[in-house]
Write an enzyme that holds these catalytic residues in place. Structure first.
Site, PDB file in Angstrom:
ATOM      1  N   ARG A   1      -7.730   0.625  -8.418  1.00  0.00           N
ATOM      2  CA  ARG A   1      -6.793  -0.621  -8.319  1.00  0.00           C
ATOM      3  C   ARG A   1      -7.641  -1.692  -8.041  1.00  0.00           C
ATOM      4  O   ARG A   1      -7.029  -2.768  -7.796  1.00  0.00           O
ATOM      5  CB  ARG A   1      -5.612  -0.237  -7.428  1.00  0.00           C
TER       6      ARG A   1
ATOM      7  N   ARG B   1      14.457  -0.095 -14.036  1.00  0.00           N
ATOM      8  CA  ARG B   1      13.651   1.323 -13.974  1.00  0.00           C
ATOM      9  C   ARG B   1      14.435   2.139 -12.786  1.00  0.00           C
ATOM     10  O   ARG B   1      14.567   1.505 -11.792  1.00  0.00           O
ATOM     11  CB  ARG B   1      12.327   1.012 -13.413  1.00  0.00           C
TER      12      ARG B   1
ATOM     13  N   ARG C   1      13.242   1.955  -6.924  1.00  0.00           N
ATOM     14  CA  ARG C   1      12.229   1.932  -5.784  1.00  0.00           C
ATOM     15  C   ARG C   1      12.366   0.831  -5.283  1.00  0.00           C
ATOM     16  O   ARG C   1      12.559  -0.431  -5.514  1.00  0.00           O
ATOM     17  CB  ARG C   1      10.982   2.008  -6.739  1.00  0.00           C
TER      18      ARG C   1
ATOM     19  N   ARG D   1       3.717  -7.618  -6.575  1.00  0.00           N
ATOM     20  CA  ARG D   1       2.867  -6.602  -7.125  1.00  0.00           C
ATOM     21  C   ARG D   1       2.023  -7.262  -8.439  1.00  0.00           C
ATOM     22  O   ARG D   1       0.818  -6.802  -8.532  1.00  0.00           O
ATOM     23  CB  ARG D   1       3.658  -5.607  -7.456  1.00  0.00           C
TER      24      ARG D   1
HETATM   25  P1  AMP Z   1       2.578   2.681  -8.412  1.00  0.00           P
HETATM   26  O1  AMP Z   1       3.426   3.829  -8.156  1.00  0.00           O
HETATM   27  O2  AMP Z   1       1.285   2.919  -9.376  1.00  0.00           O
HETATM   28  O3  AMP Z   1       3.146   1.412  -9.120  1.00  0.00           O
HETATM   29  O4  AMP Z   1       2.127   2.331  -6.948  1.00  0.00           O
HETATM   30  C1  AMP Z   1       2.933   1.930  -6.027  1.00  0.00           C
HETATM   31  C2  AMP Z   1       2.500   1.501  -4.718  1.00  0.00           C
HETATM   32  O5  AMP Z   1       1.591   2.528  -4.091  1.00  0.00           O
HETATM   33  C3  AMP Z   1       1.501   0.333  -4.705  1.00  0.00           C
HETATM   34  O6  AMP Z   1       2.315  -0.792  -4.979  1.00  0.00           O
HETATM   35  C4  AMP Z   1       0.697   0.454  -3.625  1.00  0.00           C
HETATM   36  O7  AMP Z   1       1.184   0.002  -2.539  1.00  0.00           O
HETATM   37  C5  AMP Z   1       0.248   1.723  -3.421  1.00  0.00           C
HETATM   38  N1  AMP Z   1      -0.738   2.173  -4.360  1.00  0.00           N
HETATM   39  C6  AMP Z   1      -0.969   3.178  -5.554  1.00  0.00           C
HETATM   40  N2  AMP Z   1      -2.187   3.175  -5.804  1.00  0.00           N
HETATM   41  C7  AMP Z   1      -2.774   2.614  -5.048  1.00  0.00           C
HETATM   42  C8  AMP Z   1      -4.148   2.419  -5.087  1.00  0.00           C
HETATM   43  N3  AMP Z   1      -4.880   2.921  -6.039  1.00  0.00           N
HETATM   44  N4  AMP Z   1      -4.663   1.457  -3.951  1.00  0.00           N
HETATM   45  C9  AMP Z   1      -3.887   0.931  -3.198  1.00  0.00           C
HETATM   46  N5  AMP Z   1      -2.587   0.954  -3.255  1.00  0.00           N
HETATM   47  C10 AMP Z   1      -1.996   1.967  -3.935  1.00  0.00           C
END
Ligand code: AMP
Length: 218
Positions: free
Chosen positions: A88, A127, A161, A172
């Site tokens: 990320r 969602r 969520r 985000r």
């Molecule tokens: P997601 O389900 O991919 O939208 O991830 C939800 C949350 O998890 C993100 O907003 C971050 O807080 C954390 N997160 C997920 N993947 C990462 C990553 N590769 N690096 C840092 N934080 C992450």
């Protein structure tokens, strides 16, 4: 195949990742799902990252990379994986390159899901995610569950969520533009990026992705 799936929050990465991983017969590795599972199981890691996820920030790289490396080293990921939500930022991309080098592997493609920002907000607002398994994802308008509030796949409770609320979504998106979008140029320099539109029905996007991936014509 070793694939990175990227794109803004709400592009449908999670939904597509599940379907693509199934078609390609490789495990779907979502760092977001791994963090959420740790939070719901009240592990040490879960406690450490809970407030970061709630606020839409990024978990520190060393924590994230260690967790992702651990998962990628499991036997089911030996012949490939689909990474969703990782890397990320550039530092995580460099760390992943280092791990793959150590393991004697390389990425085959970085699939970039492109979607207009207005659509992102609509998708995230509707969602709903299963509390039992956060890879079971629904949308109030686009893919509603058969029974309101109940997961079709496992009967779990559906919820919004916390980081899908509007102010967190804006945060985000800002984090995405600032931290994550630059990885596309990083991988473009390696000739790995395949960009597809994430608009249309879920099966249309899956089909588009399958056709765009190397050596895997639809
Ligand atoms: P997601 O389900 O991919 O939208 O991830 C939800 C949350 O998890 C993100 O907003 C971050 O807080 C954390 N997160 C997920 N993947 C990462 C990553 N590769 N690096 C840092 N934080 C992450």
């Amino acid at each position: 195949m070793r694939i990175v799936l990227t794109g803004p929050p709400g592009a449908g990465k999670g939904t597509q990742a599940v379907l693509l991983a199934k078609r390609l017969e490789i495990p779907h590795i979502s760092t977001g799902d791994l963090f959420r599972a740790n939070i719901s199981q009240h592990t040490e890691l879960g406690k450490q990252v809970e407030s970061i996820l709630r606020e839409g920030g990024l978990v520190p790289d060393e924590v994230t990379v260690a967790m992702a490396a651990d998962r990628m080293e499991r036997p089911d990921a030996e012949d490939g994986f689909l990474l969703d939500g990782f890397p990320r930022n550039i530092a995580q991309s460099e760390a992943l390159d280092g791990l793959l080098r150590d393991w004697g592997h390389k990425l085959d493609a970085v699939l970039d899901l492109e979607v207009p920002e207005e659509e992102v907000v609509k998708r995230i607002a509707g969602r709903r995610v299963c509390r039992t398994d956060s890879s079971h994802v629904f949308h109030l308008d686009y893919s509603p569950p058969r029974q309101e509030g109940v997961c079709d796949a496992c009967g779990g409770e559906l919820y919004q969520r916390e980081d899908d609320r509007e102010d967190t979504v804006r945060k985000r998106l800002a984090v995405y533009h600032e931290e994550t979008e630059p990885i596309i140029d990083y991988y473009r320099a390696q000739g790995l990026v395949v960009t597809i539109s994430a608009l249309g029905t879920v099966p249309e996007v899956t089909q588009r992705a399958m056709a765009a991936l190397p050596d895997r014509g639809a």
